[in-house]
Design a protein around this motif. Sequence first.
Motif, PDB file in Angstrom:
ATOM      1  N   VAL A  96       0.846  -1.188   0.000  1.00 55.48           N
ATOM      2  CA  VAL A  96       0.000   0.000   0.000  1.00 55.48           C
ATOM      3  C   VAL A  96       0.881   1.238   0.000  1.00 55.48           C
ATOM      4  N   SER A  97       0.434   2.276  -0.711  1.00 52.24           N
ATOM      5  CA  SER A  97       1.212   3.518  -0.799  1.00 52.24           C
ATOM      6  C   SER A  97       0.807   4.472   0.322  1.00 52.24           C
ATOM      7  N   ARG A  98       1.595   5.494   0.490  1.00 55.40           N
ATOM      8  CA  ARG A  98       1.285   6.488   1.529  1.00 55.40           C
ATOM      9  C   ARG A  98      -0.042   7.172   1.240  1.00 55.40           C
ATOM     10  N   ALA A  99      -0.288   7.474  -0.051  1.00 52.44           N
ATOM     11  CA  ALA A  99      -1.557   8.119  -0.412  1.00 52.44           C
ATOM     12  C   ALA A  99      -2.742   7.215  -0.091  1.00 52.44           C
ATOM     13  N   GLU A 100      -2.580   5.917  -0.312  1.00 53.39           N
ATOM     14  CA  GLU A 100      -3.656   4.973   0.002  1.00 53.39           C
ATOM     15  C   GLU A 100      -3.868   4.868   1.509  1.00 53.39           C
ATOM     16  N   ILE A 101      -2.777   4.916   2.266  1.00 53.70           N
ATOM     17  CA  ILE A 101      -2.888   4.912   3.730  1.00 53.70           C
ATOM     18  C   ILE A 101      -3.673   6.134   4.193  1.00 53.70           C
ATOM     19  N   GLU A 102      -3.341   7.293   3.631  1.00 57.69           N
ATOM     20  CA  GLU A 102      -4.021   8.526   4.015  1.00 57.69           C
ATOM     21  C   GLU A 102      -5.481   8.490   3.611  1.00 57.69           C
ATOM     22  N   GLY A 121      11.643  -2.114  12.169  1.00 54.17           N
ATOM     23  CA  GLY A 121      11.814  -3.326  11.353  1.00 54.17           C
ATOM     24  C   GLY A 121      10.511  -4.021  11.021  1.00 54.17           C
ATOM     25  N   TRP A 122       9.374  -3.322  11.173  1.00 53.86           N
ATOM     26  CA  TRP A 122       8.073  -3.964  10.962  1.00 53.86           C
ATOM     27  C   TRP A 122       7.500  -3.723   9.580  1.00 53.86           C
ATOM     28  N   ILE A 123       7.894  -2.643   8.924  1.00 50.00           N
ATOM     29  CA  ILE A 123       7.471  -2.431   7.543  1.00 50.00           C
ATOM     30  C   ILE A 123       8.702  -2.093   6.709  1.00 50.00           C
ATOM     31  N   ARG A 124       8.560  -2.258   5.403  1.00 55.45           N
ATOM     32  CA  ARG A 124       9.669  -1.997   4.489  1.00 55.45           C
ATOM     33  C   ARG A 124       9.112  -1.400   3.203  1.00 55.45           C
ATOM     34  N   MET A 125       9.982  -0.749   2.443  1.00 54.80           N
ATOM     35  CA  MET A 125       9.600  -0.283   1.118  1.00 54.80           C
ATOM     36  C   MET A 125       9.625  -1.482   0.176  1.00 54.80           C
ATOM     37  N   ALA A 126       8.504  -1.732  -0.479  1.00 53.63           N
ATOM     38  CA  ALA A 126       8.371  -2.933  -1.309  1.00 53.63           C
ATOM     39  C   ALA A 126       8.374  -2.621  -2.791  1.00 53.63           C
ATOM     40  N   GLY A 127       8.878  -1.458  -3.163  1.00 52.64           N
ATOM     41  CA  GLY A 127       8.933  -1.103  -4.576  1.00 52.64           C
ATOM     42  C   GLY A 127       8.101   0.133  -4.856  1.00 52.64           C
ATOM     43  N   ARG A 128       7.679   0.262  -6.119  1.00 55.86           N
ATOM     44  CA  ARG A 128       6.857   1.394  -6.540  1.00 55.86           C
ATOM     45  C   ARG A 128       5.667   0.897  -7.342  1.00 55.86           C
ATOM     46  N   ARG A 129       4.533   1.554  -7.170  1.00 53.94           N
ATOM     47  CA  ARG A 129       3.345   1.178  -7.925  1.00 53.94           C
ATOM     48  C   ARG A 129       3.442   1.763  -9.325  1.00 53.94           C
ATOM     49  N   GLU A 130       3.120   0.962 -10.304  1.00 53.64           N
ATOM     50  CA  GLU A 130       3.252   1.396 -11.697  1.00 53.64           C
ATOM     51  C   GLU A 130       2.050   2.233 -12.116  1.00 53.64           C
ATOM     52  N   VAL A 131       1.977   3.411 -11.551  1.00 56.56           N
ATOM     53  CA  VAL A 131       0.952   4.408 -11.894  1.00 56.56           C
ATOM     54  C   VAL A 131       1.672   5.737 -12.015  1.00 56.56           C
TER      55      VAL A 131
END
Length: 211
Positions: A96-102, A121-131
Amino acid sequence: MRSVEATLFAAEEPMSVEALAGHLGGLEAPVVREALRDLQAHYEKRGVQLVERGKRWHFETAPDLAHLLRREREQVRRLSRAATEVLAIVAYHEPVSRAEIESIRGVQTAKGTLDVLMEAGWIRMAGRREVPGRPVIYATTPEFLEHFGLSSRRDLPGIDELRAAGLLDPVDEALDAAMQPDEPDDDGEQDDIEDADEFADEDDFSADPNG
C-alpha cells in the motif's frame, strides 16, 4: 594534593581551581594548580584519570576502559495511535502507498510515522506502484510476523476478534472497513443501476413540465 583529591572525589560536579582553593581554606591558586598537575600525573595510567574540561577538573574513567562500564538495556517504546493505525493498514492491505494509507485513515500521515515503523523493522519499502508518479509502496516484514507471533498474514485477527478482545473502542469504528480485506462486490453493478434509476425518477419528478 590529598586534600584536592578528596575534594574532587566528593564533589557532585567538576570544580575550577578557584572553587577548589576557596573550599580548601583559601589556598593560593598556583598551589592548587600544582597539586592538580601532580594528581593528573599520578592517575595517568590508572583506571580513572583526572582531566580538565572547560577550566574545571574532575575524575573520569580512562577512555580505553569505558567499554567495560557500558551497559545495554532494552528501552520499551510504545507506538503512537497514528503509528498503530498505519501499521494495521499496511498489514491488512499490503502493498500500500502512503496516499492509500491517508485515504483509508482520512488524515495525512507524517513521514516520521512511517520512519518509526521502518526503524522498528516492521514495515519496508516494497517497490513502486506502476501508476503516474510511481509512489513508493509499503509492506510488512518477517520481523513483524515474528514479533506478533504470526505464521503468516493469514493469521491476522479479524475485526470481530479484535473487538471481542477489547482492542477496539467506539472511535475505532471508522477503521473497521480499512482493516477488512478487500472483497469484490458481486452486486455492485446492480446497485449502481438501481441508484441511477432512483436519481432518474427524482429528476423526472422535479422537472418543470413548462420547460
